[in-house]
Design a protein around this motif. Structure first.
Motif, PDB file in Angstrom:
ATOM      1  N   SER A  53       0.844  -1.192   0.000  1.00  0.00           N
ATOM      2  CA  SER A  53       0.000   0.000   0.000  1.00  0.00           C
ATOM      3  C   SER A  53       0.875   1.236   0.000  1.00  0.00           C
ATOM      4  N   ALA A  54       0.352   2.295  -0.606  1.00  0.00           N
ATOM      5  CA  ALA A  54       1.044   3.585  -0.600  1.00  0.00           C
ATOM      6  C   ALA A  54      -0.022   4.678  -0.625  1.00  0.00           C
ATOM      7  N   SER A  55       0.283   5.809   0.024  1.00  0.00           N
ATOM      8  CA  SER A  55      -0.670   6.907  -0.013  1.00  0.00           C
ATOM      9  C   SER A  55       0.018   8.221   0.292  1.00  0.00           C
ATOM     10  N   VAL A  56      -0.576   9.257  -0.239  1.00  0.00           N
ATOM     11  CA  VAL A  56      -0.252  10.633   0.120  1.00  0.00           C
ATOM     12  C   VAL A  56      -1.608  11.250   0.428  1.00  0.00           C
ATOM     13  N   VAL A  60      -3.976  10.694  -2.826  1.00  0.00           N
ATOM     14  CA  VAL A  60      -3.912   9.423  -3.534  1.00  0.00           C
ATOM     15  C   VAL A  60      -3.682   8.272  -2.555  1.00  0.00           C
ATOM     16  N   SER A  61      -4.273   7.117  -2.881  1.00  0.00           N
ATOM     17  CA  SER A  61      -4.075   5.899  -2.101  1.00  0.00           C
ATOM     18  C   SER A  61      -4.131   4.715  -3.058  1.00  0.00           C
ATOM     19  N   ILE A  62      -3.154   3.795  -2.934  1.00  0.00           N
ATOM     20  CA  ILE A  62      -3.082   2.622  -3.806  1.00  0.00           C
ATOM     21  C   ILE A  62      -2.847   1.394  -2.935  1.00  0.00           C
ATOM     22  N   SER A  90      -7.810   5.292  -4.581  1.00  0.00           N
ATOM     23  CA  SER A  90      -8.682   6.433  -4.334  1.00  0.00           C
ATOM     24  C   SER A  90      -7.898   7.681  -4.686  1.00  0.00           C
ATOM     25  N   GLY A  91      -8.610   8.734  -4.967  1.00  0.00           N
ATOM     26  CA  GLY A  91      -7.943   9.984  -5.315  1.00  0.00           C
ATOM     27  C   GLY A  91      -7.532  10.021  -6.772  1.00  0.00           C
ATOM     28  N   ILE A  92      -6.372  10.612  -7.017  1.00  0.00           N
ATOM     29  CA  ILE A  92      -5.929  10.884  -8.385  1.00  0.00           C
ATOM     30  C   ILE A  92      -5.002   9.793  -8.908  1.00  0.00           C
ATOM     31  N   GLY A 110       4.855 -29.317   0.457  1.00  0.00           N
ATOM     32  CA  GLY A 110       4.484 -28.645   1.687  1.00  0.00           C
ATOM     33  C   GLY A 110       4.528 -27.135   1.591  1.00  0.00           C
ATOM     34  N   TYR A 111       4.940 -26.594   0.450  1.00  0.00           N
ATOM     35  CA  TYR A 111       5.070 -25.141   0.315  1.00  0.00           C
ATOM     36  C   TYR A 111       4.598 -24.710  -1.069  1.00  0.00           C
ATOM     37  N   ALA A 112       4.443 -23.410  -1.263  1.00  0.00           N
ATOM     38  CA  ALA A 112       4.141 -22.853  -2.585  1.00  0.00           C
ATOM     39  C   ALA A 112       4.600 -21.402  -2.609  1.00  0.00           C
ATOM     40  N   THR A 113       4.988 -20.930  -3.783  1.00  0.00           N
ATOM     41  CA  THR A 113       5.360 -19.526  -3.962  1.00  0.00           C
ATOM     42  C   THR A 113       4.569 -18.954  -5.137  1.00  0.00           C
ATOM     43  N   PHE A 114       4.259 -17.655  -5.031  1.00  0.00           N
ATOM     44  CA  PHE A 114       3.475 -16.963  -6.044  1.00  0.00           C
ATOM     45  C   PHE A 114       4.091 -15.594  -6.319  1.00  0.00           C
ATOM     46  N   GLU A 115       3.835 -15.079  -7.519  1.00  0.00           N
ATOM     47  CA  GLU A 115       4.249 -13.728  -7.888  1.00  0.00           C
ATOM     48  C   GLU A 115       3.069 -13.048  -8.577  1.00  0.00           C
ATOM     49  N   ALA A 116       2.889 -11.746  -8.314  1.00  0.00           N
ATOM     50  CA  ALA A 116       1.787 -10.984  -8.899  1.00  0.00           C
ATOM     51  C   ALA A 116       2.291  -9.598  -9.287  1.00  0.00           C
ATOM     52  N   LYS A 117       1.827  -9.104 -10.421  1.00  0.00           N
ATOM     53  CA  LYS A 117       2.265  -7.802 -10.954  1.00  0.00           C
ATOM     54  C   LYS A 117       1.093  -6.825 -11.045  1.00  0.00           C
ATOM     55  N   ALA A 118       1.409  -5.546 -10.930  1.00  0.00           N
ATOM     56  CA  ALA A 118       0.423  -4.479 -11.134  1.00  0.00           C
ATOM     57  C   ALA A 118       1.154  -3.240 -11.646  1.00  0.00           C
ATOM     58  N   THR A 119       0.422  -2.407 -12.359  1.00  0.00           N
ATOM     59  CA  THR A 119       0.944  -1.121 -12.832  1.00  0.00           C
ATOM     60  C   THR A 119       0.012  -0.040 -12.310  1.00  0.00           C
ATOM     61  N   TRP A 120       0.589   1.039 -11.807  1.00  0.00           N
ATOM     62  CA  TRP A 120      -0.241   2.129 -11.307  1.00  0.00           C
ATOM     63  C   TRP A 120       0.235   3.464 -11.848  1.00  0.00           C
ATOM     64  N   PHE A 121      -0.707   4.408 -11.892  1.00  0.00           N
ATOM     65  CA  PHE A 121      -0.492   5.699 -12.526  1.00  0.00           C
ATOM     66  C   PHE A 121      -1.083   6.781 -11.644  1.00  0.00           C
ATOM     67  N   VAL A 122      -0.311   7.845 -11.409  1.00  0.00           N
ATOM     68  CA  VAL A 122      -0.794   8.987 -10.626  1.00  0.00           C
ATOM     69  C   VAL A 122      -0.950  10.174 -11.571  1.00  0.00           C
ATOM     70  N   TYR A 123      -2.159  10.745 -11.561  1.00  0.00           N
ATOM     71  CA  TYR A 123      -2.513  11.842 -12.461  1.00  0.00           C
ATOM     72  C   TYR A 123      -2.081  13.195 -11.895  1.00  0.00           C
TER      73      TYR A 123
END
Length: 141
Positions: A53-56, A60-62, A90-92, A110-123
């Motif tokens: 998570s990130a926010s200002v 903005v909040s992601i 939320s926000g811009i 007994g184990y598993a690993t995962f990877e996930a990607k996202a792209t974000w844009f601030v206006y």
């Protein structure tokens, strides 16, 4: 008549994925001695989450998240799947969840690993584009 049937077919096709996406992940259940045959390791079903998570505030909040559901018997994974992967903003800002996949382990281990990607844009000016990677590990035990 043909047009009406085509519209009904398209609506039905769109309703099936929407209903599947609305399905809630399973709630945690622990069987205990009754279903673990007396072996070692944890037995039951649960969810595990990774997020960034990130926010200002208040501009903005992601929030980028990955949820994995799995079941284990005596510490061995019997079933595992990605229950949810997405972004909340939320926000811009806007965010687009990209691919998410299993990178190791899984059912029969007994184990598993995962990877996930996202792209974000601030206006804002200047515009700010970035990407995010989540790593999630279901530990042994």
């Amino acid at each position: 008549m043909r047009k009406a049937l085509l519209i009904l077919g398209v609506l039905a096709a769109l309703a099936v994925p929407a209903a599947a996406a609305a399905k809630a992940p399973p709630t945690p259940v622990i069987c205990g001695v009754a279903c673990d045959s007396g072996g070692t390791g944890w037995t039951g079903c649960t969810n595990q989450t990774a997020s960034h998570s990130a926010s200002v505030w208040p501009l903005v909040s992601i929030d980028h998240y990955l949820v994995v559901s799995y079941c284990k018997v005596n510490g061995w994974i019997t079933s595992i799947s990605i229950a949810a992967h997405g972004c909340d903003t939320s926000g811009i800002a806007s965010c687009s969840a990209g691919p998410a996949w299993q990178t190791g382990g899984g059912a029969g281990t007994g184990y598993a690993t995962f990877e996930a990607k996202a792209t974000w844009f601030v206006y804002t000016s200047p515009y700010y584009l970035n990407s995010d990677t989540l790593n999630l590990t279901v530990d042994l035990g």
